[in-house]
Design a protein around this motif. Sequence first.
Motif, PDB file in Angstrom:
ATOM      1  N   ALA A  26       0.851  -1.151   0.007  1.00  0.00           N
ATOM      2  CA  ALA A  26      -0.071  -0.007  -0.076  1.00  0.00           C
ATOM      3  C   ALA A  26       0.933   1.155   0.057  1.00  0.00           C
ATOM      4  O   ALA A  26       1.791   1.285   0.799  1.00  0.00           O
ATOM      5  N   LEU A  27       0.631   2.181  -0.851  1.00  0.00           N
ATOM      6  CA  LEU A  27       1.251   3.598  -0.732  1.00  0.00           C
ATOM      7  C   LEU A  27       0.755   4.294   0.376  1.00  0.00           C
ATOM      8  O   LEU A  27      -0.407   4.019   0.759  1.00  0.00           O
ATOM      9  N   ASP A  28       1.415   5.152   0.785  1.00  0.00           N
ATOM     10  CA  ASP A  28       0.754   5.908   1.840  1.00  0.00           C
ATOM     11  C   ASP A  28      -0.244   6.883   1.355  1.00  0.00           C
ATOM     12  O   ASP A  28       0.504   8.346   0.913  1.00  0.00           O
ATOM     13  N   MET A  29      -1.299   6.991   1.497  1.00  0.00           N
ATOM     14  CA  MET A  29      -2.276   7.661   1.081  1.00  0.00           C
ATOM     15  C   MET A  29      -2.563   8.904   1.763  1.00  0.00           C
ATOM     16  O   MET A  29      -2.602  10.006   1.167  1.00  0.00           O
ATOM     17  N   ASP A  30      -2.185   8.874   3.320  1.00  0.00           N
ATOM     18  CA  ASP A  30      -2.199  10.194   3.567  1.00  0.00           C
ATOM     19  C   ASP A  30      -1.186  11.231   3.293  1.00  0.00           C
ATOM     20  O   ASP A  30      -1.397  12.292   3.112  1.00  0.00           O
TER      21      ASP A  30
END
Length: 337
Positions: free
Chosen positions: A289-293
Amino acid sequence: MKKFTLTVFCILAGCIFFLSGIWIYFQKSLDRVELGEGEHAASYQRHYLMISNDKDTSMWQSVYESASKEAEEKDAYVELLSPEQMNGYSQADCLKIGIASQVDGIILEADGSKEEQHLINEALKGGIPVVTVMTDDTATGRISFVGLNSYQTGSAYTEQISGMLKAQGTTSVMFLSTSSSKTQETNLVYSQVKKELEAQKKTGQSVDLTEYCVDSSADFDTEEFVRDMFVNDENLPDVLVCMDEVVTECVYQALIDYNQVGNVKVIGFYYSDVILDAIDKEIISSAIALDMDEIGRYSVNALDEYLSLGHSNNYYSVNQHVITKENTKDYRTEDEK
């Protein structure tokens, strides 16, 4: 006489200064974005438009929430607009709406089309900076790109796949994406994984690496493709690498429906509640998962920096996370833990 003249001059200068201050304040007040009504009304100095084709996915909601929080701290408001909520409208149409509305900045996942490239450049000519996220388009004058580091992400996938290779013989590995998730960046990730697996494989091991992109332009295309792949189980790979959230959830359901749990090792993408449950049940081995934040926060920072200073970083690299059964609790909300 001189004292009188000096006094009059000072009074006039003071009046001019005072009136100028009122005028500047009035102009700034006019420039503020007014939202809501009555006691719930709020005003912001800047209005940003975020355009997404998948606004209802938990991944995009995380990006939007992070961007909104960061924007609020900078006296700005982020509006989320999607072709999904406007029947008959395309992403290019949403861009046209943003340009016509003279928003202060635009955040979007680029699709690479000629029309969109023209509109991005048109926005910039009109003084509206554009930040691309997750998918870049270097053929435009976008001010910044916020997305993955293909080298680091490729290495993360390689590490997960390496542990799934057969001790001897050929392991078939398929990268599965959709037309909305397959980008130049994911192509670079695929190339990096191919290069690293070739270098890391042990004596007697070989890897048959393939990729497939599902046309997701119509509803249920992804579900139908995954279902057909599992029905014809002779075409199933040993390892299936999902490159977006929707594909991951479809594969998870198909593994259960067609009794293939354990027969196909799966690496998912992102961490919706469904995906986290699948990892806890060991139906999906892990997820990247990419860091969406960071994507949401950096995109607002890029716009704010450009509008305040006249320039911004050309590229913001976001971190990625490897989610396994050991750390799923770190990605759940407090109510779910």
